[in-house]
Scaffold this motif. Structure first.
Motif, mmCIF file in Angstrom:
data_model
loop_
_atom_site.group_PDB
_atom_site.id
_atom_site.type_symbol
_atom_site.label_atom_id
_atom_site.label_comp_id
_atom_site.label_asym_id
_atom_site.label_seq_id
_atom_site.Cartn_x
_atom_site.Cartn_y
_atom_site.Cartn_z
ATOM 1 N N VAL A 191 -18.738 -26.808 0.330
ATOM 2 C CA VAL A 191 -18.522 -25.379 0.094
ATOM 3 C C VAL A 191 -19.622 -24.825 -0.803
ATOM 4 O O VAL A 191 -20.172 -23.749 -0.545
ATOM 5 C CB VAL A 191 -17.116 -25.123 -0.500
ATOM 6 N N ILE A 192 -19.969 -25.571 -1.846
ATOM 7 C CA ILE A 192 -21.075 -25.139 -2.711
ATOM 8 C C ILE A 192 -22.348 -25.006 -1.887
ATOM 9 O O ILE A 192 -23.074 -24.019 -1.991
ATOM 10 C CB ILE A 192 -21.272 -26.127 -3.885
ATOM 11 N N LYS A 193 -22.626 -26.001 -1.068
ATOM 12 C CA LYS A 193 -23.858 -26.003 -0.279
ATOM 13 C C LYS A 193 -23.918 -24.802 0.661
ATOM 14 O O LYS A 193 -25.006 -24.330 0.995
ATOM 15 C CB LYS A 193 -23.974 -27.322 0.493
ATOM 16 N N SER A 194 -22.778 -24.294 1.084
ATOM 17 C CA SER A 194 -22.785 -23.125 1.973
ATOM 18 C C SER A 194 -23.306 -21.876 1.273
ATOM 19 O O SER A 194 -23.637 -20.895 1.931
ATOM 20 C CB SER A 194 -21.383 -22.874 2.545
ATOM 21 N N HIS A 195 -23.424 -21.921 -0.062
ATOM 22 C CA HIS A 195 -23.894 -20.776 -0.838
ATOM 23 C C HIS A 195 -25.271 -20.984 -1.462
ATOM 24 O O HIS A 195 -25.734 -20.123 -2.211
ATOM 25 C CB HIS A 195 -22.899 -20.465 -1.968
ATOM 26 N N THR A 196 -25.919 -22.108 -1.182
ATOM 27 C CA THR A 196 -27.188 -22.394 -1.856
ATOM 28 C C THR A 196 -28.078 -23.298 -1.014
ATOM 29 O O THR A 196 -27.582 -24.026 -0.155
ATOM 30 C CB THR A 196 -26.933 -23.058 -3.236
ATOM 31 N N VAL A 197 -29.362 -23.228 -1.280
ATOM 32 C CA VAL A 197 -30.296 -24.203 -0.704
ATOM 33 C C VAL A 197 -30.766 -25.184 -1.773
ATOM 34 O O VAL A 197 -31.606 -26.029 -1.509
ATOM 35 C CB VAL A 197 -31.513 -23.533 -0.020
ATOM 36 N N ARG A 226 -8.436 -23.995 -4.294
ATOM 37 C CA ARG A 226 -7.550 -23.210 -5.165
ATOM 38 C C ARG A 226 -8.206 -21.955 -5.738
ATOM 39 O O ARG A 226 -7.524 -20.975 -6.015
ATOM 40 C CB ARG A 226 -7.012 -24.083 -6.286
ATOM 41 N N ASN A 227 -9.493 -21.994 -5.971
ATOM 42 C CA ASN A 227 -10.183 -20.777 -6.426
ATOM 43 C C ASN A 227 -11.600 -20.741 -5.844
ATOM 44 O O ASN A 227 -12.589 -20.847 -6.566
ATOM 45 C CB ASN A 227 -10.156 -20.627 -7.950
ATOM 46 N N PRO A 228 -11.686 -20.579 -4.518
ATOM 47 C CA PRO A 228 -12.995 -20.592 -3.848
ATOM 48 C C PRO A 228 -13.934 -19.480 -4.315
ATOM 49 O O PRO A 228 -15.154 -19.653 -4.258
ATOM 50 C CB PRO A 228 -12.643 -20.429 -2.368
ATOM 51 N N LYS A 229 -13.387 -18.380 -4.798
ATOM 52 C CA LYS A 229 -14.242 -17.292 -5.291
ATOM 53 C C LYS A 229 -15.054 -17.767 -6.498
ATOM 54 O O LYS A 229 -16.236 -17.459 -6.621
ATOM 55 C CB LYS A 229 -13.370 -16.084 -5.649
ATOM 56 N N LYS A 230 -14.420 -18.536 -7.387
ATOM 57 C CA LYS A 230 -15.140 -19.053 -8.559
ATOM 58 C C LYS A 230 -16.227 -20.030 -8.117
ATOM 59 O O LYS A 230 -17.322 -20.043 -8.679
ATOM 60 C CB LYS A 230 -14.188 -19.729 -9.539
ATOM 61 N N VAL A 231 -15.934 -20.867 -7.116
ATOM 62 C CA VAL A 231 -16.945 -21.791 -6.588
ATOM 63 C C VAL A 231 -18.142 -20.996 -6.072
ATOM 64 O O VAL A 231 -19.296 -21.326 -6.361
ATOM 65 C CB VAL A 231 -16.350 -22.686 -5.469
ATOM 66 N N GLU A 232 -17.866 -19.934 -5.352
ATOM 67 C CA GLU A 232 -18.945 -19.080 -4.832
ATOM 68 C C GLU A 232 -19.734 -18.453 -5.983
ATOM 69 O O GLU A 232 -20.978 -18.458 -5.969
ATOM 70 C CB GLU A 232 -18.359 -17.983 -3.942
ATOM 71 N N GLU A 233 -19.042 -17.931 -6.983
ATOM 72 C CA GLU A 233 -19.714 -17.298 -8.125
ATOM 73 C C GLU A 233 -20.616 -18.285 -8.864
ATOM 74 O O GLU A 233 -21.759 -17.947 -9.211
ATOM 75 C CB GLU A 233 -18.678 -16.702 -9.086
ATOM 76 N N LEU A 234 -20.123 -19.490 -9.110
ATOM 77 C CA LEU A 234 -20.932 -20.498 -9.800
ATOM 78 C C LEU A 234 -22.139 -20.898 -8.954
ATOM 79 O O LEU A 234 -23.248 -21.059 -9.477
ATOM 80 C CB LEU A 234 -20.087 -21.730 -10.138
ATOM 81 N N SER A 235 -21.946 -21.036 -7.660
ATOM 82 C CA SER A 235 -23.047 -21.404 -6.756
ATOM 83 C C SER A 235 -24.123 -20.329 -6.752
ATOM 84 O O SER A 235 -25.320 -20.645 -6.813
ATOM 85 C CB SER A 235 -22.517 -21.610 -5.331
#
Length: 172
Positions: free
Chosen positions: A77-83, A44-53
């Protein structure tokens, strides 16, 4: 020092389950990113998930706990933005047990290279403890708190065993 946890859930309706996780982290003295849990949906708000990650990458976060039910895409999805280590916490449904199983399976069926650790359905205490154990690798004080907690658990089991012995003696 990376001593914080990003605690994120896919829906505010997950809070009654996730709250125990926050309580255990607080008891152990583990701070949350921005001092609170967050709500963000992978769908619903993947941009916010990316920003938090990404914020977690740049801050003091050492572990992310991502709680979600149903399709449970949030941890991946979070893991796709972080190690950073990500602990998936599948949220169970009291109305549809298949949703609970789907959440668990979704979190454990990650593609190669996208590693998410998962705990059992609604296993909030274990999610908090796993996150704390990861942080404790570089934090002797936190490690000591975890050892004390484990000793207290063992003492409760010993106490229960002694009570059982007394009950059985009454049968004789």
């Amino acid at each position: 020092m990376r001593n914080e946890v990003l605690l994120i859930m896919g829906s505010k309706s997950d809070w009654p389950v996730v709250q125990k996780c926050a309580i255990v982290l607080k008891e152990l003295g583990v701070p949350l990113m921005a001092g609170r849990p967050h709500v963000a949906s992978a769908h619903r708000n993947p941009k916010k998930v990316e920003e938090l990650s990404l914020a977690a990458n740049d801050g003091n976060v050492g572990v992310i706990i991502a709680a979600a039910g149903m399709s449970a895409a949030l941890p991946g999805v979070i893991k796709s933005h972080t190690v950073l280590p990500v602990v998936g916490l599948p949220i169970g449904s009291s109305t549809n047990p298949l949703d609970s199983q789907a959440a668990l399976l979704s979190m454990t069926a990650m593609p190669a290279g996208i590693v998410v650790a998962s705990v059992g359905i609604n296993a909030t205490e274990n999610a908090a403890l796993l996150a704390a154990e990861i942080l404790a690798v570089n934090d002797p004080k936190l490690s000591a708190k975890l050892l004390e907690r484990r000793k207290a658990q063992a003492a409760k089991v010993e106490e229960a065993d002694a009570e059982m012995e007394l009950e059985v003696m009454e049968w004789k």
